[in-house]
Write an enzyme that holds these catalytic residues in place. Structure first.
Site, PDB file in Angstrom:
ATOM      1  N   GLU A 272       0.885  -1.177   0.000  1.00  0.00           N
ATOM      2  CA  GLU A 272       0.000   0.000   0.000  1.00  0.00           C
ATOM      3  C   GLU A 272       0.916   1.217   0.000  1.00  0.00           C
ATOM      4  O   GLU A 272       1.472   1.584   1.043  1.00  0.00           O
ATOM      5  CB  GLU A 272      -0.860   0.017   1.270  1.00  0.00           C
ATOM      6  CG  GLU A 272      -1.766  -1.179   1.455  1.00  0.00           C
ATOM      7  CD  GLU A 272      -2.928  -1.167   0.499  1.00  0.00           C
ATOM      8  OE1 GLU A 272      -3.290  -0.085   0.002  1.00  0.00           O
ATOM      9  OE2 GLU A 272      -3.457  -2.245   0.222  1.00  0.00           O
TER      10      GLU A 272
ATOM     11  N   CYS B  82      -2.200   9.491   2.301  1.00  0.00           N
ATOM     12  CA  CYS B  82      -1.763   8.912   1.024  1.00  0.00           C
ATOM     13  C   CYS B  82      -2.676   9.313  -0.122  1.00  0.00           C
ATOM     14  O   CYS B  82      -2.230   9.537  -1.231  1.00  0.00           O
ATOM     15  CB  CYS B  82      -1.659   7.403   1.137  1.00  0.00           C
ATOM     16  SG  CYS B  82      -3.184   6.634   1.667  1.00  0.00           S
TER      17      CYS B  82
HETATM   18  P1  NAD Z   1       8.285   4.529   4.660  1.00  0.00           P
HETATM   19  O1  NAD Z   1       8.230   3.736   3.421  1.00  0.00           O
HETATM   20  O2  NAD Z   1       9.475   5.362   4.915  1.00  0.00           O
HETATM   21  O3  NAD Z   1       8.113   3.583   5.937  1.00  0.00           O
HETATM   22  C1  NAD Z   1       7.036   2.674   6.089  1.00  0.00           C
HETATM   23  C2  NAD Z   1       7.478   1.562   7.026  1.00  0.00           C
HETATM   24  O4  NAD Z   1       8.482   0.776   6.390  1.00  0.00           O
HETATM   25  C3  NAD Z   1       8.104   2.077   8.316  1.00  0.00           C
HETATM   26  O5  NAD Z   1       7.725   1.247   9.372  1.00  0.00           O
HETATM   27  C4  NAD Z   1       9.598   1.983   8.037  1.00  0.00           C
HETATM   28  O6  NAD Z   1      10.399   1.878   9.169  1.00  0.00           O
HETATM   29  C5  NAD Z   1       9.656   0.717   7.208  1.00  0.00           C
HETATM   30  N1  NAD Z   1      10.835   0.625   6.330  1.00  0.00           N
HETATM   31  C6  NAD Z   1      11.583   1.622   5.828  1.00  0.00           C
HETATM   32  N2  NAD Z   1      12.571   1.116   5.059  1.00  0.00           N
HETATM   33  C7  NAD Z   1      12.442  -0.222   5.064  1.00  0.00           C
HETATM   34  C8  NAD Z   1      13.136  -1.307   4.453  1.00  0.00           C
HETATM   35  N3  NAD Z   1      14.185  -1.109   3.673  1.00  0.00           N
HETATM   36  N4  NAD Z   1      12.706  -2.561   4.674  1.00  0.00           N
HETATM   37  C9  NAD Z   1      11.619  -2.783   5.442  1.00  0.00           C
HETATM   38  N5  NAD Z   1      10.922  -1.806   6.069  1.00  0.00           N
HETATM   39  C10 NAD Z   1      11.323  -0.537   5.877  1.00  0.00           C
HETATM   40  O7  NAD Z   1       6.956   5.417   4.657  1.00  0.00           O
HETATM   41  P2  NAD Z   1       6.562   6.558   5.675  1.00  0.00           P
HETATM   42  O8  NAD Z   1       7.393   7.759   5.381  1.00  0.00           O
HETATM   43  O9  NAD Z   1       6.512   6.018   7.054  1.00  0.00           O
HETATM   44  O10 NAD Z   1       5.043   6.823   5.250  1.00  0.00           O
HETATM   45  C11 NAD Z   1       4.673   7.711   4.257  1.00  0.00           C
HETATM   46  C12 NAD Z   1       4.418   6.971   2.954  1.00  0.00           C
HETATM   47  O11 NAD Z   1       3.414   5.985   3.139  1.00  0.00           O
HETATM   48  C13 NAD Z   1       3.875   7.896   1.880  1.00  0.00           C
HETATM   49  O12 NAD Z   1       4.461   7.593   0.645  1.00  0.00           O
HETATM   50  C14 NAD Z   1       2.402   7.564   1.864  1.00  0.00           C
HETATM   51  O13 NAD Z   1       1.742   7.869   0.667  1.00  0.00           O
HETATM   52  C15 NAD Z   1       2.427   6.106   2.126  1.00  0.00           C
HETATM   53  N6  NAD Z   1       1.133   5.667   2.619  1.00  0.00           N
HETATM   54  C16 NAD Z   1       0.371   4.834   1.829  1.00  0.00           C
HETATM   55  C17 NAD Z   1      -0.896   4.463   2.256  1.00  0.00           C
HETATM   56  C18 NAD Z   1      -1.775   3.557   1.426  1.00  0.00           C
HETATM   57  O14 NAD Z   1      -2.745   3.026   1.971  1.00  0.00           O
HETATM   58  N7  NAD Z   1      -1.493   3.344   0.156  1.00  0.00           N
HETATM   59  C19 NAD Z   1      -1.370   4.928   3.477  1.00  0.00           C
HETATM   60  C20 NAD Z   1      -0.571   5.778   4.216  1.00  0.00           C
HETATM   61  C21 NAD Z   1       0.680   6.121   3.797  1.00  0.00           C
END
Ligand code: NAD
Length: 509
Positions: free
Chosen positions: A233, A267
């Site tokens: 997502e 998002c």
């Molecule tokens: P992010 O991708 O930086 O982090 C998300 C999660 O993944 C965190 O728990 C983080 O620690 C973990 N993570 C980071 N790098 C990783 C790796 N290499 N391997 C495994 N896990 C890892 O995202 P964010 O900054 O926390 O959130 C914002 C983003 O999320 C935006 O792009 C937003 O659009 C998206 N988002 C999508 C939805 C949806 O339903 N499509 C909903 C909310 C947010």
């Protein structure tokens, strides 16, 4: 890996309010192993038993509502009302899932086709250990619903909440521990992307990420190594299309709400608006008026006079500033808003924007609303589709069937007509993305079923001499078999009639 600490910082005040030790890699692996050991016990429980336990958790969520909104308020800077919206959506989803799961997860009898003498059934089995990785923008409602759906389906879970909102992660762990029947089947691991990476590498049986497209790509690489099934997502760049016959007052009011709710850190927030030429000037005027009505600020009170809090993640502030600077350098005009102090912005409305600008192409995830004039709706559709993302979109028209026809031409996973972002709050609507917004679904029947794998079986007596499938294999029955196929599946009377002839041709035997 040495143990590191996550410090909790209130983004509204800049003050620290706690800390937690990051989980070490070996403990992440242990958490996955523990959940693997626990899986047979949890999955052997009847669905009724699992629902009973999850309802206890639902009661804890409701009992602890003030504590939950207090932590969200400190951790994200969002108002307590906005925190309550997160909780409300979570509880609503859990309640509806518990009501629907018995019929969705029930084994299904399917047609046996040629093998009509057998009984054929599909059952829905859990994957095993599910890893849930969640972001910081809605740290409760993007962590709990997938975790609860996975549990309901019979999986055990290792949850990795965002490092940016570590206090909410710690709170979630505390809430789970308040239900002793549930606690042995969930582990929460704390930390940044390195902990997330350790979790995906610890070979869970399913990975569910809500996060950025960049993280999605990294996780997909890890998953490819082990062929682990995943759901992603990811980010969005949702377009809002304002058509000729739109109710402009409503479009401007709710369009700005969709852009600035949670300070644009949603998002599927409205990240670009396309307005047909004839309505453009009036829409822009109204959008600026509504944007100015937003009050930015922070309070810990239950009732906040502020409609917009701070940006939660300092890294996001830099992205928002970069998008703004890039747009202004390329000729955009900022009509209202801008950076105030600390992590706060006033809602920003921009015009004279185009698709060479970052703010029309990359996810901004902040309170920026760029509005672009388009010749007609065909151009609006073309520009809406000129994006790497495909999460959601909104269409505004007083003719719903026309709006739907326009919406159908937008390459996005969910559309809302005459409203913005509300589709996420409808628990029975599957939510997710296409293109770089990911795949897999949260919410709806599809959102629950993805935490299962179809397990099929057929049962009956050993094949008899006269079973069709046996006849097909017998030597000398080739023409009889073609006759049967033609009679059963011929697509015209002539084809069936000819096949019938073959059935009665004595040379068949
Ligand atoms: P992010 O991708 O930086 O982090 C998300 C999660 O993944 C965190 O728990 C983080 O620690 C973990 N993570 C980071 N790098 C990783 C790796 N290499 N391997 C495994 N896990 C890892 O995202 P964010 O900054 O926390 O959130 C914002 C983003 O999320 C935006 O792009 C937003 O659009 C998206 N988002 C999508 C939805 C949806 O339903 N499509 C909903 C909310 C947010």
């Amino acid at each position: 890996m040495k143990t590191e600490t996550l410090f909790f910082i209130n983004p509204a005040t800049g003050s620290g309010f706690g800390e937690i030790k990051m989980t070490r890699v070996e403990d992440v692996e242990k958490a996955v192993n523990d959940m693997r050991q626990a899986f047979p016990i949890w999955s052997a429980k009847t669905l009724k038993e699992r629902i009973k336990i999850l309802r206890k958790f639902q009661a804890v969520l409701i009992n602890q509502q003030d504590e939950i909104t207090r932590v969200l308020n400190q951790d994200c800077g969002k108002s307590r009302q906005d925190g309550l919206i997160e909780l409300f959506i979570t509880v609503d989803m859990l309640a509806q899932y518990c009501a629907k799961a018995p019929s969705w997860l029930k084994p299904k009898r399917v047609s046996s086709g040629l093998y009509f003498f057998k009984k054929s059934v599909v059952e829905y089995k859990p994957h095993g250990v599910t890893a849930v990785l969640s972001p910081w923008n809605y740290p409760l409602t993007l962590a709990l619903p997938p975790m609860l759906a996975a549990l309901l389906a019979g999986n055990t879970v290792v949850l990795k909440p965002s490092e940016v909102t570590g206090a909410t992660g710690m709170l979630i762990e505390k809430l789970i521990n308040q239900v002793p029947e549930l606690a042995p089947f969930v582990r929460v691991v704390h930390g940044d992307g390195t902990v997330g990476a350790a979790l995906t590498q610890a070979r869970p049986d399913f990975i569910f990420l809500t996060g950025s497209s960049a993280t999605g790509k990294k996780i997909m690489q890890t998953a490819a190594e082990f062929l682990t099934p995943i759901a992603l997502e990811l980010g969005g760049k949702d377009a809002m299309l304002v058509l000729e016959d739109a109710d402009l007052q409503a479009a401007a009011r709710w369009g700005t709400w969709g852009a600035f709710f949670n300070a644009g850190q949603t998002c599927m927030s409205v990240e670009r608006v396309y307005v047909v030429e004839s309505k453009y000037d009036e829409f822009v005027k109204l959008a600026v008026t509504y944007a100015k009505n937003f009050k930015t600020g922070y309070t810990t009170d239950f009732n906040s006079p502020f409609s917009m809090g701070p940006i939660t993640d300092p890294r996001q502030v830099k992205i928002i500033e970069r998008h703004l600077e890039d747009a202004l350098a390329k000729g955009a005009s900022l009509l209202t808003g801008g950076k105030t102090e600390g992590m706060f912005f006033d809602p920003m409305v921009l015009i004279n924007v185009n698709h060479t600008m970052l703010l029309m192409r990359d996810e901004t995830f902040g309170p920026l609303l760029p509005i672009m004039k388009v010749k007609d709706e065909a151009e609006a559709i073309r520009l809406a589709n000129d994006s790497a993302y495909g999460l959601g979109a909104s269409v505004w028209s007083q003719n719903p069937s026309h709006a739907k026809a326009v919406a159908d031409q937008i390459h996005a996973a969910s559309i809302i007509i005459n409203d913005c972002i509300a589709q996420f709050g409808i628990p029975m609507l599957p939510f997710g993305g296409v293109k770089e917004s990911g795949f897999g679904r949260t919410h709806g029947q599809e959102g629950l079923m993805q935490f299962t794998r179809p397990y099929s079986y057929a049962v009956g007596n050993p094949p008899l001499k006269w079973d069709i499938a046996t006849i097909l294999r017998e030597n000398g029955y080739y023409h009889l078999a073609t006759g049967i196929m033609g009679v059963l599946y011929g697509t015209s009377i002539k084809q069936r009639w000819n096949a019938l002839g073959k059935l009665f041709n004595k040379n068949n035997h």
